[in-house]
Every structure is written in C-alpha cells, then in structure tokens.
Design a protein around this motif. Structure first.
Motif, PDB file in Angstrom:
ATOM      1  N   ASP A  95       0.849  -1.191   0.000  1.00  0.00           N
ATOM      2  CA  ASP A  95       0.000   0.000   0.000  1.00  0.00           C
ATOM      3  C   ASP A  95       0.893   1.252   0.000  1.00  0.00           C
ATOM      4  N   ASP A  96       0.878   1.982  -1.100  1.00  0.00           N
ATOM      5  CA  ASP A  96       1.739   3.160  -1.231  1.00  0.00           C
ATOM      6  C   ASP A  96       1.392   4.231  -0.208  1.00  0.00           C
ATOM      7  N   GLY A  97       0.109   4.430   0.058  1.00  0.00           N
ATOM      8  CA  GLY A  97      -0.311   5.443   1.019  1.00  0.00           C
ATOM      9  C   GLY A  97       0.201   5.138   2.410  1.00  0.00           C
ATOM     10  N   ASP A  98       0.089   3.888   2.834  1.00  0.00           N
ATOM     11  CA  ASP A  98       0.594   3.495   4.157  1.00  0.00           C
ATOM     12  C   ASP A  98       2.100   3.706   4.246  1.00  0.00           C
ATOM     13  N   ALA A  99       2.817   3.343   3.179  1.00  0.00           N
ATOM     14  CA  ALA A  99       4.274   3.501   3.176  1.00  0.00           C
ATOM     15  C   ALA A  99       4.657   4.973   3.251  1.00  0.00           C
ATOM     16  N   ARG A 100       3.924   5.831   2.550  1.00  0.00           N
ATOM     17  CA  ARG A 100       4.212   7.269   2.603  1.00  0.00           C
ATOM     18  C   ARG A 100       4.000   7.818   4.011  1.00  0.00           C
ATOM     19  N   LEU A 101       2.953   7.355   4.689  1.00  0.00           N
ATOM     20  CA  LEU A 101       2.706   7.802   6.060  1.00  0.00           C
ATOM     21  C   LEU A 101       3.846   7.382   6.985  1.00  0.00           C
ATOM     22  N   SER A 143       4.427  -7.890  -2.593  1.00  0.00           N
ATOM     23  CA  SER A 143       3.923  -6.704  -1.893  1.00  0.00           C
ATOM     24  C   SER A 143       4.884  -6.272  -0.791  1.00  0.00           C
ATOM     25  N   LEU A 144       5.434  -7.240  -0.054  1.00  0.00           N
ATOM     26  CA  LEU A 144       6.391  -6.924   0.998  1.00  0.00           C
ATOM     27  C   LEU A 144       7.633  -6.261   0.414  1.00  0.00           C
ATOM     28  N   VAL A 145       8.150  -6.820  -0.668  1.00  0.00           N
ATOM     29  CA  VAL A 145       9.355  -6.264  -1.285  1.00  0.00           C
ATOM     30  C   VAL A 145       9.074  -4.873  -1.852  1.00  0.00           C
ATOM     31  N   LYS A 146       7.886  -4.671  -2.387  1.00  0.00           N
ATOM     32  CA  LYS A 146       7.516  -3.340  -2.872  1.00  0.00           C
ATOM     33  C   LYS A 146       7.585  -2.319  -1.740  1.00  0.00           C
ATOM     34  N   THR A 147       7.056  -2.680  -0.580  1.00  0.00           N
ATOM     35  CA  THR A 147       7.097  -1.782   0.573  1.00  0.00           C
ATOM     36  C   THR A 147       8.532  -1.583   1.057  1.00  0.00           C
ATOM     37  N   LEU A 148       9.310  -2.645   1.094  1.00  0.00           N
ATOM     38  CA  LEU A 148      10.716  -2.519   1.487  1.00  0.00           C
ATOM     39  C   LEU A 148      11.449  -1.552   0.566  1.00  0.00           C
ATOM     40  N   LYS A 149      11.166  -1.639  -0.722  1.00  0.00           N
ATOM     41  CA  LYS A 149      11.829  -0.771  -1.691  1.00  0.00           C
ATOM     42  C   LYS A 149      11.437   0.687  -1.476  1.00  0.00           C
ATOM     43  N   THR A 150      10.165   0.924  -1.137  1.00  0.00           N
ATOM     44  CA  THR A 150       9.696   2.289  -0.882  1.00  0.00           C
ATOM     45  C   THR A 150      10.335   2.869   0.362  1.00  0.00           C
ATOM     46  N   LEU A 151      10.497   2.049   1.388  1.00  0.00           N
ATOM     47  CA  LEU A 151      11.001   2.531   2.680  1.00  0.00           C
ATOM     48  C   LEU A 151      12.521   2.567   2.762  1.00  0.00           C
TER      49      LEU A 151
END
Length: 210
Positions: A95-101, A143-151
């Motif tokens: 979830d891009d929104g959650d990661a941005r928060l 999905s997990l790796v996508k979030t890891l990459k964002t963070l």
C-alpha cells in the motif's frame, strides 16, 4: 548497543511489536506496523503496557554509554536523545499510502531529534522483520518487497529474522523476488535450539539495496 541510540526504525509485520520494543529499549525511535487494524490495536496496548520498562532501560543504557569514552565517540551528541516506547500504525504491504505515512513519521522524528532530513536520510536507519516469511502466496512477498523498496534509502539496513520451516521454499521465493528488485540478501547469524527432540533453526539476514 551504541549503534541503536537515536536510530529511526520501522518494523513490518510487527504483531505485538516485540522487535520494536527491543530496539526502543536500546535507544532507537521505533514505529511498529502491521496490516491488520485489530493487531495494531493490540500493539498499541502492548507498547503502553511496556512504556515504563522501555524508557527506564533506554535511559540507564544511555547513562552507561555516556560514561564510556569508546561508546560515546560512536554517537552524535548533537542529536536529541529522548527514549520513547514504540509508536504503532497500520501498514499494509504494497500500500503506497501506508508507506508514505511511515516515511512522514520518519522525517518528523528526524526533525524532532535534530537530524536534518535530506535525500539520503529521509528513510529509516533500519527496517525490522521478525519471522514474517512463510506460506505459499508469492504475491504477498512481492507486496512486501515493494514496501521494502519504498522505505529503503541508500543507507537503510533491513534485518530479517527467519525461523526455518520445511524445505524453506517460501524464503527461497522471497529471496529471489528481493534480489530481482535490487536487494542484497546475506545470512548474518544462525542459531539452533533443540527442544523436545526437535531442532529449531533461526537465521538473521541483512538486506540492503544496491
């Protein structure tokens, strides 16, 4: 350990936030996240219940380190040290929104602790994952790796502890997805524990973007 003092940490798949509590007790500022709102509520309750113990431990450790010349030299005394129990928030993997928060929280902590936020340190110092890789659904790992990459920024270190199960196919799949996404994945420590005739093996991995 001196390294954790004033570090900014995000835990993914936190459950009750045990890893975040440990990091906070070492002096880090931690955000424990989970994709399940009900679990986040329990995480908040656990963080509040352990607040006194976390702050007390972090304060005593900081006092000890301040009296140790070698340890003190590893910390930046210009940064504001104010131990706190972890914060808890929803972060659904992918979830891009959650990661941005989560990143907004990181930047707010940088400002609060006198760490200037810029392109290289607008990301957490460390991301924690404790025994979250299991099952057979590859879309979950993507999905997990996508979030890891964002963070993950250029200096972010991801620490992932994994309890080996069966033939390890789930972790192998996760590792392949992570490498394809630009992460190095290295085993840093292996612990074995025999109990009731069974051998439990836990491996701690270090991940970095390249």
């Amino acid at each position: 350990r001196p390294w954790w003092r004033t570090k900014v940490v995000v835990e993914l798949g936190a459950g009750l936030g045990a890893a975040s509590l440990a990091a906070a007790a070492l002096g880090a500022r931690a955000l424990a996240t989970d994709g399940d709102e009900a679990v986040v509520t329990l995480c908040v309750e656990n963080a509040v219940a352990n607040e006194d113990a976390v702050v007390s431990t972090a304060t005593r450790l900081a006092s000890f380190l301040d009296n140790d010349d070698g340890a003190r030299s590893e910390s930046n005394t210009e940064e504001t040290f104010s131990p706190q129990t972890p914060k808890c928030a929803r972060l659904l993997w992918g979830d891009d929104g959650d990661a941005r928060l989560a990143l907004e929280w990181v930047r707010a902590v940088f400002l609060e602790t006198n760490r200037e936020s810029n392109s290289s340190n607008s990301y957490p110092d460390a991301i924690l994952l404790a025994d979250v890789v299991y099952g057979e659904n590859a879309s979950v790992w993507r999905s997990l790796v996508k979030t890891l990459k964002t963070l993950s920024g250029p200096n972010t270190v991801t620490l992932l502890s994994h309890a080996s199960r069966g033939r390890g196919e789930a972790f192998t799949q996760f590792e392949e997805i992570a490498r394809d996404a630009g992460f190095e994945v290295e085993a840093a420590e292996t612990k074995s524990d025999a109990k009731d005739g069974l051998l439990a093996v836990t491996v701690t991995y270090v991940m970095r973007r390249f």
